[in-house]
Design an enzyme around this catalytic site. Structure first.
Site, PDB file in Angstrom:
ATOM      1  N   LEU A 259       0.826  -1.212   0.000  1.00  0.00           N
ATOM      2  CA  LEU A 259       0.000   0.000   0.000  1.00  0.00           C
ATOM      3  C   LEU A 259       0.864   1.267   0.000  1.00  0.00           C
ATOM      4  O   LEU A 259       1.929   1.316   0.605  1.00  0.00           O
ATOM      5  CB  LEU A 259      -0.916   0.005   1.230  1.00  0.00           C
ATOM      6  CG  LEU A 259      -1.864  -1.193   1.365  1.00  0.00           C
ATOM      7  CD1 LEU A 259      -2.810  -0.979   2.547  1.00  0.00           C
ATOM      8  CD2 LEU A 259      -2.663  -1.456   0.093  1.00  0.00           C
ATOM      9  N   HIS A 260       0.368   2.268  -0.726  1.00  0.00           N
ATOM     10  CA  HIS A 260       1.060   3.550  -0.832  1.00  0.00           C
ATOM     11  C   HIS A 260       0.033   4.677  -0.723  1.00  0.00           C
ATOM     12  O   HIS A 260      -1.159   4.424  -0.462  1.00  0.00           O
ATOM     13  CB  HIS A 260       1.854   3.630  -2.146  1.00  0.00           C
ATOM     14  CG  HIS A 260       1.046   3.268  -3.346  1.00  0.00           C
ATOM     15  ND1 HIS A 260      -0.005   4.028  -3.795  1.00  0.00           N
ATOM     16  CD2 HIS A 260       1.102   2.199  -4.180  1.00  0.00           C
ATOM     17  CE1 HIS A 260      -0.536   3.475  -4.858  1.00  0.00           C
ATOM     18  NE2 HIS A 260       0.107   2.344  -5.109  1.00  0.00           N
TER      19      HIS A 260
ATOM     20  N   GLY B 179      -1.539   6.351  -2.847  1.00  0.00           N
ATOM     21  CA  GLY B 179      -2.699   6.199  -3.724  1.00  0.00           C
ATOM     22  C   GLY B 179      -3.777   5.365  -3.043  1.00  0.00           C
ATOM     23  O   GLY B 179      -4.962   5.718  -3.027  1.00  0.00           O
ATOM     24  N   HIS B 180      -3.359   4.226  -2.449  1.00  0.00           N
ATOM     25  CA  HIS B 180      -4.320   3.394  -1.708  1.00  0.00           C
ATOM     26  C   HIS B 180      -4.864   4.158  -0.506  1.00  0.00           C
ATOM     27  O   HIS B 180      -6.036   4.046  -0.163  1.00  0.00           O
ATOM     28  CB  HIS B 180      -3.642   2.110  -1.190  1.00  0.00           C
ATOM     29  CG  HIS B 180      -3.144   1.205  -2.265  1.00  0.00           C
ATOM     30  ND1 HIS B 180      -1.810   0.964  -2.466  1.00  0.00           N
ATOM     31  CD2 HIS B 180      -3.807   0.470  -3.182  1.00  0.00           C
ATOM     32  CE1 HIS B 180      -1.662   0.109  -3.466  1.00  0.00           C
ATOM     33  NE2 HIS B 180      -2.860  -0.205  -3.922  1.00  0.00           N
TER      34      HIS B 180
ATOM     35  N   GLY C  43      -8.890   3.385  -8.295  1.00  0.00           N
ATOM     36  CA  GLY C  43      -8.087   4.528  -8.722  1.00  0.00           C
ATOM     37  C   GLY C  43      -8.168   4.721 -10.234  1.00  0.00           C
ATOM     38  O   GLY C  43      -8.223   3.756 -11.001  1.00  0.00           O
TER      39      GLY C  43
ATOM     40  N   VAL D 229      -3.017   9.560  -7.677  1.00  0.00           N
ATOM     41  CA  VAL D 229      -2.143  10.312  -6.760  1.00  0.00           C
ATOM     42  C   VAL D 229      -0.724  10.244  -7.338  1.00  0.00           C
ATOM     43  O   VAL D 229      -0.256   9.167  -7.725  1.00  0.00           O
ATOM     44  CB  VAL D 229      -2.186   9.720  -5.339  1.00  0.00           C
ATOM     45  CG1 VAL D 229      -1.259  10.481  -4.401  1.00  0.00           C
ATOM     46  CG2 VAL D 229      -3.616   9.750  -4.811  1.00  0.00           C
TER      47      VAL D 229
ATOM     48  N   SER E  17       2.606   0.448  -6.723  1.00  0.00           N
ATOM     49  CA  SER E  17       3.393  -0.495  -5.917  1.00  0.00           C
ATOM     50  C   SER E  17       4.665  -0.892  -6.654  1.00  0.00           C
ATOM     51  O   SER E  17       5.691  -1.201  -6.052  1.00  0.00           O
ATOM     52  CB  SER E  17       2.561  -1.735  -5.623  1.00  0.00           C
ATOM     53  OG  SER E  17       1.364  -1.355  -4.991  1.00  0.00           O
TER      54      SER E  17
END
Ligand code: PAF
Length: 270
Positions: free
Chosen positions: A30-31, A33-34, A144, A173, A183
């Protein structure tokens, strides 16, 4: 935050969860964006769930699946920080009691763009998303815009099968230099990471898809496609063996500024 790994345990938890339930399906790693998807789900729904499952059926290359980053502990920490009420993290056996003998195939748009370069990819995506929807029973599911074609196909599937949920699109994002969060970015070398934002710049600054293709090839990217389709300009490239995708609205390109008509190459609802 509950962490649930079986369908039975999740369904038990679901019976007591408030509605509407917001759902963010992920493959982990996860980053930001998530995190933004989870924030939307948290803010817009009475309860929120993320799933973490690296879905082998959507990888056309087994090495790509094996090398997919796995960051379980930080994933849980991020989900907790984003206010998820539960994380669903099933095993392959739990999610595929049929060993993938049953699958969902979209035959109109999925063979183009990503589907052309990753045979079987969207069968795997749509199948796992339908399974997750059946188990999680969300009122809203968050995807997304970075994976534009996936978003379009999941939306189409929800309509085609009368699924009782809303598919919500959230903006891509980006890092400060324009690179779309992914990822896979973790697999870029330091040198490749420095070059990677050229993908976004080429999409935004080129008058045509062909010009963007040429610019990326000249910059040493291995270009799989750059196409203007529907309302978007979409691209996939490889940089030092790492596959990157991105897309932007055609309204953000110089092509829109000079008033060129955008061709719909796929004939699709993209
Ligand atoms: O976008 C992803 O991470 C995956 O394709 C998804 C939707 C979680 C299905 O495995």
């Amino acid at each position: 935050m509950k962490v649930l790994t079986t369908v039975e345990a999740f369904r038990e938890w679901r019976r007591g969860a408030a509605d509407p339930l917001g759902f963010v399906p992920t493959m982990g790693a996860l980053h930001a964006g998530h995190f933004s998807l989870m924030e939307h789900a948290r803010a817009e729904c009475a309860a929120a769930v993320a799933s973490v499952f690296v879905n082998p059926t959507q990888f056309d290359d087994p090495d790509d699946c094996r090398n997919y980053p796995k960051t379980w502990e930080t994933d849980l920490a991020l989900a907790r920080e984003a206010g998820m009420d539960a994380v669903f993290a099933p095993s392959f056996e739990a999610l595929y009691p049929d060993s993938y003998t049953y699958r969902v195939t979209e035959t109109g748009r999925s063979p183009t763009l990503e589907g052309e370069h990753r045979p079987g990819h969207f069968d795997g995506v749509l199948t796992v998303v339908l399974k997750l929807f059946q188990i999680v029973a969300p009122g809203r599911a968050y995807f997304g815009e970075k994976d534009w074609q996936q978003l379009d196909l999941v939306r189409g599937m929800a309509e085609a099968f009368f699924l009782p949920l809303e598919v919500i699109a959230c903006p891509t994002v980006r890092e400060a230099d324009g690179l779309a969060m992914s990822s896979r970015n973790r697999r870029l070398s330091v040198a490749a990471r420095e070059r990677a934002p050229e993908l976004y710049r080429a999409l935004v600054e080129s008058a045509t898809a062909a010009a963007a293709r040429g610019r990326l090839a000249a910059a040493g990217f291995s270009v799989q496609y750059v196409e203007d389709a529907g309302t978007r300009r979409l691209a996939a490239v490889e940089l030092e063996g790492v596959r990157l995708i991105d897309n932007i609205p055609l309204s953000e390109t110089p092509c829109a500024a000079v008033g060129d008509a955008a061709p719909n190459l796929t004939g699709a609802a993209l």
